[in-house]
Design a protein around this motif. Structure first.
Motif, PDB file in Angstrom:
ATOM      1  N   PHE A 158       0.790  -1.225   0.000  1.00 25.35           N
ATOM      2  CA  PHE A 158       0.000   0.000   0.000  1.00 25.35           C
ATOM      3  C   PHE A 158       0.832   1.291   0.000  1.00 25.35           C
ATOM      4  O   PHE A 158       0.635   2.138  -0.866  1.00 25.35           O
ATOM      5  N   GLU A 204       0.545   3.889  -3.077  1.00 22.15           N
ATOM      6  CA  GLU A 204      -0.257   5.074  -2.765  1.00 22.15           C
ATOM      7  C   GLU A 204       0.552   6.358  -2.974  1.00 22.15           C
ATOM      8  O   GLU A 204       0.065   7.327  -3.535  1.00 22.15           O
ATOM      9  N   ALA A 250      -0.879   6.401  -6.445  1.00 20.55           N
ATOM     10  CA  ALA A 250      -2.230   6.321  -5.884  1.00 20.55           C
ATOM     11  C   ALA A 250      -3.115   5.403  -6.734  1.00 20.55           C
ATOM     12  O   ALA A 250      -4.331   5.571  -6.796  1.00 20.55           O
ATOM     13  N   GLU A 276      -4.972  -3.463  -1.937  1.00 20.30           N
ATOM     14  CA  GLU A 276      -5.007  -2.571  -0.767  1.00 20.30           C
ATOM     15  C   GLU A 276      -5.401  -1.148  -1.150  1.00 20.30           C
ATOM     16  O   GLU A 276      -6.029  -0.441  -0.372  1.00 20.30           O
ATOM     17  N   ILE A 286      -9.161  -1.155  -1.568  1.00 15.76           N
ATOM     18  CA  ILE A 286      -9.848  -1.101  -0.266  1.00 15.76           C
ATOM     19  C   ILE A 286      -9.798   0.320   0.297  1.00 15.76           C
ATOM     20  O   ILE A 286     -10.805   0.874   0.729  1.00 15.76           O
ATOM     21  N   PHE A 287      -8.618   0.920   0.255  1.00 13.01           N
ATOM     22  CA  PHE A 287      -8.445   2.272   0.777  1.00 13.01           C
ATOM     23  C   PHE A 287      -9.324   3.268   0.020  1.00 13.01           C
ATOM     24  O   PHE A 287      -9.956   4.134   0.607  1.00 13.01           O
ATOM     25  N   ALA A 326     -12.958   2.873   0.851  1.00 15.25           N
ATOM     26  CA  ALA A 326     -13.264   3.205   2.240  1.00 15.25           C
ATOM     27  C   ALA A 326     -13.104   4.689   2.538  1.00 15.25           C
ATOM     28  O   ALA A 326     -13.906   5.268   3.267  1.00 15.25           O
ATOM     29  N   PHE A 327     -12.070   5.299   1.995  1.00 16.39           N
ATOM     30  CA  PHE A 327     -11.743   6.643   2.460  1.00 16.39           C
ATOM     31  C   PHE A 327     -11.666   7.704   1.367  1.00 16.39           C
ATOM     32  O   PHE A 327     -11.953   8.861   1.608  1.00 16.39           O
ATOM     33  N   LEU A 342     -17.532   2.031   4.110  1.00 13.91           N
ATOM     34  CA  LEU A 342     -16.674   1.181   4.931  1.00 13.91           C
ATOM     35  C   LEU A 342     -17.136  -0.266   4.931  1.00 13.91           C
ATOM     36  O   LEU A 342     -16.315  -1.178   4.957  1.00 13.91           O
ATOM     37  N   ALA A 400     -15.928  -1.807   1.728  1.00 10.02           N
ATOM     38  CA  ALA A 400     -14.472  -1.957   1.760  1.00 10.02           C
ATOM     39  C   ALA A 400     -14.070  -3.126   2.660  1.00 10.02           C
ATOM     40  O   ALA A 400     -13.127  -3.855   2.351  1.00 10.02           O
ATOM     41  N   CYS A 401     -14.806  -3.302   3.764  1.00  9.30           N
ATOM     42  CA  CYS A 401     -14.512  -4.420   4.657  1.00  9.30           C
ATOM     43  C   CYS A 401     -14.753  -5.758   3.961  1.00  9.30           C
ATOM     44  O   CYS A 401     -13.983  -6.706   4.143  1.00  9.30           O
ATOM     45  N   GLY A 443     -11.923  -6.360   1.897  1.00 10.35           N
ATOM     46  CA  GLY A 443     -10.789  -6.686   2.753  1.00 10.35           C
ATOM     47  C   GLY A 443     -10.832  -8.122   3.260  1.00 10.35           C
ATOM     48  O   GLY A 443      -9.826  -8.809   3.285  1.00 10.35           O
ATOM     49  N   GLY A 482      -4.056  -3.982   5.797  1.00  7.19           N
ATOM     50  CA  GLY A 482      -5.231  -3.439   5.132  1.00  7.19           C
ATOM     51  C   GLY A 482      -6.525  -4.108   5.593  1.00  7.19           C
ATOM     52  O   GLY A 482      -7.608  -3.558   5.457  1.00  7.19           O
ATOM     53  N   TYR A 483      -6.393  -5.273   6.166  1.00  5.97           N
ATOM     54  CA  TYR A 483      -7.534  -6.062   6.580  1.00  5.97           C
ATOM     55  C   TYR A 483      -8.088  -5.571   7.909  1.00  5.97           C
ATOM     56  O   TYR A 483      -9.276  -5.650   8.180  1.00  5.97           O
ATOM     57  N   ILE A 509      -9.750  -0.729   9.068  1.00  5.83           N
ATOM     58  CA  ILE A 509     -11.045  -0.067   9.234  1.00  5.83           C
ATOM     59  C   ILE A 509     -11.599  -0.263  10.652  1.00  5.83           C
ATOM     60  O   ILE A 509     -11.960   0.713  11.307  1.00  5.83           O
ATOM     61  N   PHE A 514       2.985   3.859   7.500  1.00  3.62           N
ATOM     62  CA  PHE A 514       2.251   4.823   6.685  1.00  3.62           C
ATOM     63  C   PHE A 514       0.744   4.604   6.693  1.00  3.62           C
ATOM     64  O   PHE A 514      -0.021   5.535   6.941  1.00  3.62           O
ATOM     65  N   LEU A 549      -6.510  11.374   9.014  1.00  2.00           N
ATOM     66  CA  LEU A 549      -7.248  11.959   7.886  1.00  2.00           C
ATOM     67  C   LEU A 549      -7.920  13.280   8.276  1.00  2.00           C
ATOM     68  O   LEU A 549      -7.840  14.255   7.556  1.00  2.00           O
ATOM     69  N   TYR A 554       3.784  13.427   2.584  1.00  2.00           N
ATOM     70  CA  TYR A 554       2.773  13.075   1.579  1.00  2.00           C
ATOM     71  C   TYR A 554       1.784  14.226   1.406  1.00  2.00           C
ATOM     72  O   TYR A 554       1.436  14.598   0.273  1.00  2.00           O
TER      73      TYR A 554
END
Lengths: 304, 283
Positions: free
Chosen positions: A236, A240, A244, A255, A258-259, A262-263, A273, A276-277, A280, B126-127, B130, B217, B225, B238
């Motif tokens: 990730f 990213e 990105a 990953e 998912i990011f 989710a965001f 979310l 995304a879960c 995941g 990543g899992y 959240i 990261f 955020l 970043y």
């Protein structure tokens, strides 16, 4: 001596339980609980920022497996793995073999240099590499053009065809030092008298390697491959910060997918979310499956 | 003891020289991107894109001033420092205690505990990210450094536990019995007899955790955020890229602020870095 009753055993070990408690609480909070909750969240229609959440069963999973972007990212993660792990294993081995020579006076210096990117923050590497591979006078293009290898600058990270190989190259560069260290550790376990005996028998060059050294380091190789394979699925930060997932999703691995869902959603749409879960969980199970497969393979080889 | 296969014979000078020179050239290309960003941090924007040379015309220290104060890297530096130091302390104490018990005692439930731990080794970050984000929100610690520090310490430190357990299990029983004769209890035996013996493991685990905490990261980017104040250096650089897109030299300076402390630490404590990394395959 007969066995003590369980209650007495537990009482005698009261200090043991006290000692494992702090670490267990932390792991419980930040590893075990999240694993369980992500299963539950994956069954919700939930943005993550409101309390409203609707239970929708397996609908998120249904949507994920029907999403083209999901499968593209899924497959891309494995392309990334198969494209980087063999290179790291082979290159790391060759370098380790050279640096394992006592005679090579500068070996410790070379080892330090090759290991240097490993300790450098991955996000910073990603950002710096966007400069290095910039089509506008970036050092990589400057070098290629000054040596006449190309006539026009290459847009390494802006072209869907070159972006993934470039990121993969940077990944190998960043982590090769670790692979080299693994191999050095493996080579150090080969007993000196094996080498000496082999030399007396006249086993030289490739025969020495194939018949004597490889069988000894093989159990290590399997552990190294396992660790490397799982590592290559967790990329990730590098992707990213470098791309990105772009351009046009052409470097979007699981990953990042998912990011993003989710965001970092497109303007006007809500983050999801729950969805995304689900992605995941699907991903986590896939990684676990590979780990178990490799674990079985490892046991089988060790028995031989 | 180290073992070597010296297939480069000492008497074969030509072969030796060729290999050495090949490695020197290779090393230069390998390290070039890091040298490039170091040199860029002292250059003007114009000079950065001017050529491949690494020596700046003059040292432009203002780049660091802009990064440190203007882009808030100073604040992020101390955030990162606090998270790193506190999480190292937490991790060393908790995994040390855990490893001690696992390495030296048997008690009901031990196998289950180890089994659960081992099964979490390969869980991708990543899992879990959240629910971790949600958990910190619910506990109301997502807006300060406490949450980020705890979560940084709470990633799966299975390898640390195994390093400690392996080391503790090799300590001779006599030492412990002598302590018992002196009337030392469980805790005192651990603190005054056992812990001082494990300095090498403490060093190795600390270094691995420093590396993890300083360079992480995904976790900090998600947790911060909505809270720029608690950003770490990596996240700060970043964000810098997004906000001041044209300040190349400032960004290079910010990058150097982030990576230099760890590189210096690595150069001085290389032995422990290597041991920590190799512990993963030896175990």
């Amino acid at each position: 001596m007969h066995k003590k009753p369980l209650s007495k055993q537990i009482y005698d070990a009261r200090w043991c339980y006290l000692f494992v408690l702090p670490c267990s609480i932390l792991t419980g909070m930040f590893v075990i609980y999240p694993i369980g909750m992500s299963w539950y969240f994956s069954l919700l229609d939930w943005s993550g920022f409101t309390k409203e959440a609707k239970f929708i069963g397996l609908q998120n999973y249904y949507e994920a497996v029907n999403d083209e972007f999901f499968w593209d990212a899924f497959i891309r993660s494995f392309i990334f793995m198969f494209g980087t792990v063999p290179i790291k294993i082979v290159l790391g081995f060759i370098i380790a073999v050279f640096l394992n020579n006592q005679v090579l006076k500068l070996a410790p210096f070379f080892r330090t240099v090759i290991f240097m990117p490993v300790v450098t923050a991955i996000a910073i590497i990603g950002i710096v590499m966007t400069f290095v591979f910039s089509p506008f006078n970036g050092p990589a293009n400057k070098f290629l053009m000054s040596t006449n290898l190309t006539s026009a600058p290459i847009d390494f990270l802006g072209n869907p065809d070159t972006v993934l190989p470039t990121v993969m190259g940077v990944y190998v560069w960043k982590w090769l030092g670790i692979t080299m260290m693994y191999w050095l550790a493996a080579l150090q376990t080969v007993p000196q008298d094996v080498y000496d005996a082999a030399k007396i028998d006249g086993a030289e060059g490739y025969r020495l390697w194939i018949h004597i050294i490889l069988p000894i380091v093989l159990p290590f190789a399997i552990v190294i491959i396992l660790v490397e394979a799982v590592g290559a699925l967790n990329v990730f930060p590098l992707i990213e910060t470098m791309t990105a997932g772009g351009p046009f999703f052409s470097s979007e691995v699981m990953e990042i997918y998912i990011f993003r869902t989710a965001f970092v959603t497109d303007s006007g749409t809500m983050p999801r979310l729950g969805y995304a879960c689900a992605a995941g969980v699907f991903w986590g199970v896939a990684v676990l499956f590979i780990t178990v497969l490799q674990g079985l393979w490892m046991r089988k080889t060790r028995r031989i | 003891m180290s073992r070597y296969l010296n297939f480069i014979a000492e008497k074969n000078q030509v072969k030796y020289l060729i290999i050495t020179i090949a490695f020197i050239i290779f090393s230069f290309f390998w390290i070039y991107p890091l040298l490039w960003v170091l040199s860029a941090s002292f250059k003007t924007d114009f000079e950065i894109w001017g050529g491949l040379g690494l020596i700046p015309d003059r040292l432009v220290w203002e780049n660091f001033e802009r990064a440190w104060f203007g882009a808030n890297m100073g604040r992020y530096f101390f955030n990162t420092l606090i998270i790193t130091v506190v999480s190292v302390i937490i991790v060393v104490v908790t995994t040390g205690m855990f490893g001690y018990v696992i390495g030296r005692y048997s008690f009901p439930g031990k196998k289950i505990l180890i089994g659960i731990l081992i099964s979490t080794i390969f869980i991708p970050q990543g899992y879990t990210i959240i629910p971790v984000f949600d958990l910190l929100n619910n506990l109301n610690i997502s807006k300060n450094l406490i949450g980020l520090t705890l979560a940084t310490a709470g990633h799966t430190p299975v390898i640390y536990i195994l390093l400690f357990a392996g080391y503790f299990s090799r300590v001779p029983v006599e030492l412990e019995e002598a302590a018992k004769m002196d009337g030392a209890g469980f805790v005192r035996t651990f603190i005054s007899i056992m812990l001082p013996l494990t300095k090498p493991v403490v060093a190795t685990v600390s270094i691995l955790q420093v590396l993890h905490a300083w360079n992480d990261f995904l976790l900090p980017v998600v947790i911060t955020l909505g809270n720029p104040d608690i950003r770490t250096l990596s996240v700060g650089v970043y964000a810098f890229k997004g906000e001041y897109f044209v300040d190349w030299s400032g960004m290079a300076a910010a990058s150097v602020i982030t990576i230099l402390p760890i590189i210096i630490l690595f150069l001085f404590m290389q032995k422990y870095f290597v041991e920590g990394v190799q512990g993963a395959v030896k175990g």
